[in-house]
Design a protein around this motif. Sequence first.
Motif, short mmCIF file in Angstrom:
data_model
loop_
_atom_site.label_atom_id
_atom_site.label_comp_id
_atom_site.label_asym_id
_atom_site.label_seq_id
_atom_site.Cartn_x
_atom_site.Cartn_y
_atom_site.Cartn_z
N GLY A 1 -49.22 -23.55 23.08
CA GLY A 1 -49.32 -24.78 23.85
C GLY A 1 -47.96 -25.24 24.34
O GLY A 1 -46.96 -24.52 24.24
N ALA A 2 -47.93 -26.43 24.87
CA ALA A 2 -46.70 -27.00 25.43
C ALA A 2 -46.15 -28.10 24.53
O ALA A 2 -46.90 -28.90 23.98
CB ALA A 2 -46.98 -27.57 26.82
N VAL A 3 -44.83 -28.10 24.38
CA VAL A 3 -44.12 -29.19 23.69
C VAL A 3 -43.23 -29.86 24.73
O VAL A 3 -42.45 -29.18 25.41
CB VAL A 3 -43.27 -28.67 22.52
N LEU A 4 -43.34 -31.16 24.86
CA LEU A 4 -42.59 -31.89 25.88
C LEU A 4 -41.28 -32.40 25.31
O LEU A 4 -41.17 -33.54 24.86
CB LEU A 4 -43.44 -33.03 26.44
N ASP A 5 -40.27 -31.54 25.36
CA ASP A 5 -38.96 -31.92 24.84
C ASP A 5 -38.19 -32.84 25.80
O ASP A 5 -37.28 -33.55 25.38
CB ASP A 5 -38.11 -30.67 24.56
N GLY A 6 -38.55 -32.80 27.08
CA GLY A 6 -37.83 -33.62 28.05
C GLY A 6 -38.53 -33.62 29.39
O GLY A 6 -39.65 -33.10 29.55
N ARG A 7 -37.88 -34.21 30.38
CA ARG A 7 -38.50 -34.35 31.70
C ARG A 7 -38.84 -33.01 32.34
O ARG A 7 -39.86 -32.89 33.03
CB ARG A 7 -37.57 -35.15 32.63
N GLU A 8 -38.00 -32.00 32.15
CA GLU A 8 -38.29 -30.70 32.76
C GLU A 8 -39.64 -30.17 32.29
O GLU A 8 -40.41 -29.60 33.08
CB GLU A 8 -37.18 -29.70 32.42
N ASP A 9 -39.92 -30.32 31.00
CA ASP A 9 -41.22 -29.88 30.47
C ASP A 9 -42.34 -30.75 31.03
O ASP A 9 -43.40 -30.24 31.41
CB ASP A 9 -41.22 -29.97 28.95
N ALA A 10 -42.12 -32.05 31.08
CA ALA A 10 -43.16 -32.97 31.55
C ALA A 10 -43.49 -32.72 33.02
O ALA A 10 -44.64 -32.86 33.44
CB ALA A 10 -42.71 -34.41 31.35
N GLU A 11 -42.48 -32.36 33.82
CA GLU A 11 -42.70 -32.16 35.25
C GLU A 11 -43.55 -30.92 35.53
O GLU A 11 -44.08 -30.77 36.64
CB GLU A 11 -41.35 -32.05 35.96
N ARG A 12 -43.72 -30.04 34.55
CA ARG A 12 -44.57 -28.86 34.73
C ARG A 12 -46.05 -29.21 34.62
O ARG A 12 -46.91 -28.41 35.00
CB ARG A 12 -44.21 -27.79 33.69
N LEU A 13 -46.37 -30.38 34.08
CA LEU A 13 -47.75 -30.81 33.95
C LEU A 13 -48.27 -31.35 35.27
O LEU A 13 -47.51 -31.94 36.06
CB LEU A 13 -47.89 -31.90 32.89
N GLY A 14 -49.57 -31.19 35.51
CA GLY A 14 -50.18 -31.80 36.67
C GLY A 14 -50.32 -33.30 36.48
O GLY A 14 -50.17 -33.81 35.36
N PRO A 15 -50.61 -34.05 37.54
CA PRO A 15 -50.69 -35.52 37.45
C PRO A 15 -51.69 -36.01 36.41
O PRO A 15 -51.39 -36.95 35.66
CB PRO A 15 -51.12 -35.93 38.87
N ASP A 16 -52.86 -35.39 36.34
CA ASP A 16 -53.87 -35.84 35.37
C ASP A 16 -53.40 -35.60 33.94
O ASP A 16 -53.60 -36.45 33.07
CB ASP A 16 -55.20 -35.11 35.62
N ALA A 17 -52.80 -34.44 33.71
CA ALA A 17 -52.33 -34.12 32.36
C ALA A 17 -51.19 -35.06 31.94
O ALA A 17 -51.10 -35.46 30.78
CB ALA A 17 -51.87 -32.67 32.28
N ARG A 18 -50.33 -35.41 32.90
CA ARG A 18 -49.24 -36.34 32.56
C ARG A 18 -49.79 -37.67 32.05
O ARG A 18 -49.36 -38.18 31.02
CB ARG A 18 -48.36 -36.61 33.79
N HIS A 19 -50.73 -38.20 32.77
CA HIS A 19 -51.26 -39.51 32.38
C HIS A 19 -52.05 -39.42 31.08
O HIS A 19 -52.02 -40.34 30.25
CB HIS A 19 -52.15 -40.08 33.48
N ALA A 20 -52.73 -38.28 30.87
CA ALA A 20 -53.57 -38.14 29.69
C ALA A 20 -52.75 -37.89 28.42
O ALA A 20 -53.24 -38.15 27.31
CB ALA A 20 -54.56 -37.00 29.89
N THR A 21 -51.53 -37.41 28.55
CA THR A 21 -50.75 -36.99 27.38
C THR A 21 -50.62 -38.10 26.35
O THR A 21 -50.93 -37.92 25.16
CB THR A 21 -49.36 -36.49 27.81
N GLY A 22 -50.12 -39.25 26.75
CA GLY A 22 -49.94 -40.34 25.81
C GLY A 22 -51.26 -40.84 25.25
O GLY A 22 -51.35 -41.18 24.05
N LEU A 23 -52.29 -40.87 26.08
CA LEU A 23 -53.59 -41.35 25.63
C LEU A 23 -54.18 -40.41 24.58
O LEU A 23 -54.77 -40.85 23.58
CB LEU A 23 -54.54 -41.48 26.82
#
Length: 359
Positions: free
Chosen positions: A114-136
Amino acid sequence: MSDRSDVTEGLDTGATTRWLAGLGIGIEEPVDYARVGLGQSNLTYLATDARGARVVLRRPPLGELLASAHDVAREHRILSALQGTDVPVPVVYGLCEDPAVTDVPLLAVSFVEGAVLDGREDAERLGPDARHATGLELVDTLARIHAVDLEGVDLADLASHKPYAARQLRRWAGQWELSRTRDVPELERLSERLVALDPGAHEVVLVHGDSHLRNVIIDPQTARVRAILDWELCTLGDPLADLGTLLAYWPMAGDPPTMRFDASTTPGFATRAELVDRYARATGRDVSAVPFWHALGLWKLAIILEGVRRRQQDDPRNLTALGAIPAEAVSPVSARMSARISRAMAVAVRPSRWSVTSR
């Protein structure tokens, strides 16, 4: 431990390979080892065998440690107890305390894809829906942790059932005294304000203790949490403490940096207000004390930063790819904490008018 040349960064790879091979998990020699992750506490290694099978290893940091900190054996107990529950955790393979293999407890668990979001570069690889869903999704995982039946998993005696905020304030004030490298009067003044705002005890649940994006592995397409990691700070306490910790590690655009935890500043991520609302809806709990727990989370973060600096100064082998933590890293955390404490004080005076804000 042996004095062979295959000792690297606190890991005797020859002895460790023999131990792994004896666990019955199909490890085939030779095994390659690499230190991984940006964690600033327990050290994490990836072991890859001749077939490409992978195992994750955890051990305490190198050098002199504070008493009761970095307890890998305790982490083994917690992860073992959570096997088969609704909490997503790696499979536990074993714990080694044999001095012929390791000078400290060594934990072996499964590798989780899976993915570990260590920073913005990792987060920017996610699509818009996945970005918003991550924290939830992370909030939903906290709700599952807080719903664990303590008696059913034999963790009711993991820690004290006394009021959690008071316990945390005493413990981390002690950690500060033992690990600080200099005087920080502002932090000490804020500590006194937190003591005065203690909301008291309400519930006793399993608390992860270190909930943030770097401690979860997610599905990069859906953002569903595949595993939550790093249970060394897990204890029994108030469920809102985990939510406060998550908020402390969740900077937003315009906030000062929080030890380079900047993934949540990527456009599309949920706001802190959305995280709190999600938790309230998922659990039905009263979240009016969240400003206090957010401030406490920032306070602990400042002390953790100082502890990391101390360990790095005492033994540079504890450095990660992020490099050394500068002394000035504590200042922006203290500034955010001061604002949170002011909000908590307002809540204490006018609790019925409190509302979550995105900042």
